[in-house]
Design an enzyme around this catalytic site. Structure first.
Site, short mmCIF file in Angstrom:
data_model
loop_
_atom_site.label_atom_id
_atom_site.label_comp_id
_atom_site.label_asym_id
_atom_site.label_seq_id
_atom_site.Cartn_x
_atom_site.Cartn_y
_atom_site.Cartn_z
N ALA A 67 0.54 -1.23 0.11
CA ALA A 67 0.15 0.22 -0.07
C ALA A 67 0.78 1.15 0.57
O ALA A 67 0.54 2.06 -1.17
CB ALA A 67 -1.06 -0.04 1.12
N GLU A 68 2.06 1.61 0.55
CA GLU A 68 2.31 2.56 0.92
C GLU A 68 3.59 2.87 -0.41
O GLU A 68 3.53 3.81 -0.79
CB GLU A 68 3.74 2.35 2.10
CG GLU A 68 4.30 3.62 2.01
CD GLU A 68 4.56 4.08 3.08
OE1 GLU A 68 4.85 5.63 4.09
OE2 GLU A 68 4.37 3.81 4.76
N THR A 69 3.73 1.58 -0.91
CA THR A 69 5.05 1.75 -1.97
C THR A 69 3.61 2.53 -3.78
O THR A 69 4.24 3.67 -3.92
CB THR A 69 5.19 0.01 -2.26
OG1 THR A 69 6.04 -0.34 -1.60
CG2 THR A 69 5.99 0.64 -3.84
N SER A 86 2.60 5.88 -2.27
CA SER A 86 3.97 6.63 -2.76
C SER A 86 4.26 7.31 -3.95
O SER A 86 4.65 8.22 -4.67
CB SER A 86 5.23 5.94 -2.40
OG SER A 86 5.30 6.29 -0.82
#
Length: 166
Positions: free
Chosen positions: A74-76, A79
């Site tokens: 999710a963060e990848t 971002s």
């Protein structure tokens, strides 16, 4: 995120970064963590980022996909979307991530799709929906990134000599 083969970016974004001498797929990678976890970016624009990750190798002791692995995916993806929204003069720094885990997955590939909730001048927020191979929702996440101004030469100076993201 591994090889990055097959990732597609809008042509105007490719041109913007190429003019700076930047390898776009390398810049928008999860670095060594993404490589270890098998994250692959399939499609990337400020409007939609799609990526996959294998369940195998990313499980907790009960054999289920680890919640932290979902958070990494999710963060990848969020971002990457934030960086593409910010453009070459800004870097995205995650300031808030929350994940709701809906169901367990024991095998196969999960797919995450990040779409913007808010795209401003100083912050960007993305919702990331992660599904299993049966298109069942595994996790819903929300990531907010601060968009910090940087000079092009400063951004390039922070890349390793091989051009990949740290």
């Amino acid at each position: 995120m591994g090889e990055q083969t097959g990732a597609t970016f809008p042509q105007e974004v490719i041109d913007e970064y190429a003019a700076l001498g930047v390898d776009l797929p390398a810049l928008f990678s999860a670095g060594h963590l993404g490589t270890r976890m098998g994250v692959q970016i399939l499609e990337a624009s400020a409007e939609r980022v799609v990526g996959t990750m294998p369940v195998e190798g990313n499980t907790q002791p009960y054999g289920l996909l680890h919640g932290g692995a979902s958070a990494v995916l999710a963060e990848t993806l969020g971002s990457v979307g934030s960086m593409l929204h910010g453009g070459s003069s800004k870097i995205a720094v995650g300031v808030d991530l929350n994940c709701t885990h809906h169901r367990g997955v024991r095998s196969g590939l999960v797919t995450g799709v990040a779409t913007p909730v808010h795209r401003g001048r100083s912050t960007a927020t993305y919702e990331i929906v992660i599904t299993d191979e049966g298109d069942r929702r595994v996790c819903t996440a929300r990531l907010t990134c601060m968009l910090r101004e940087v000079a092009a030469d400063e951004a390039l100076a922070n890349l390793p000599e091989d051009g990949s993201a740290r």
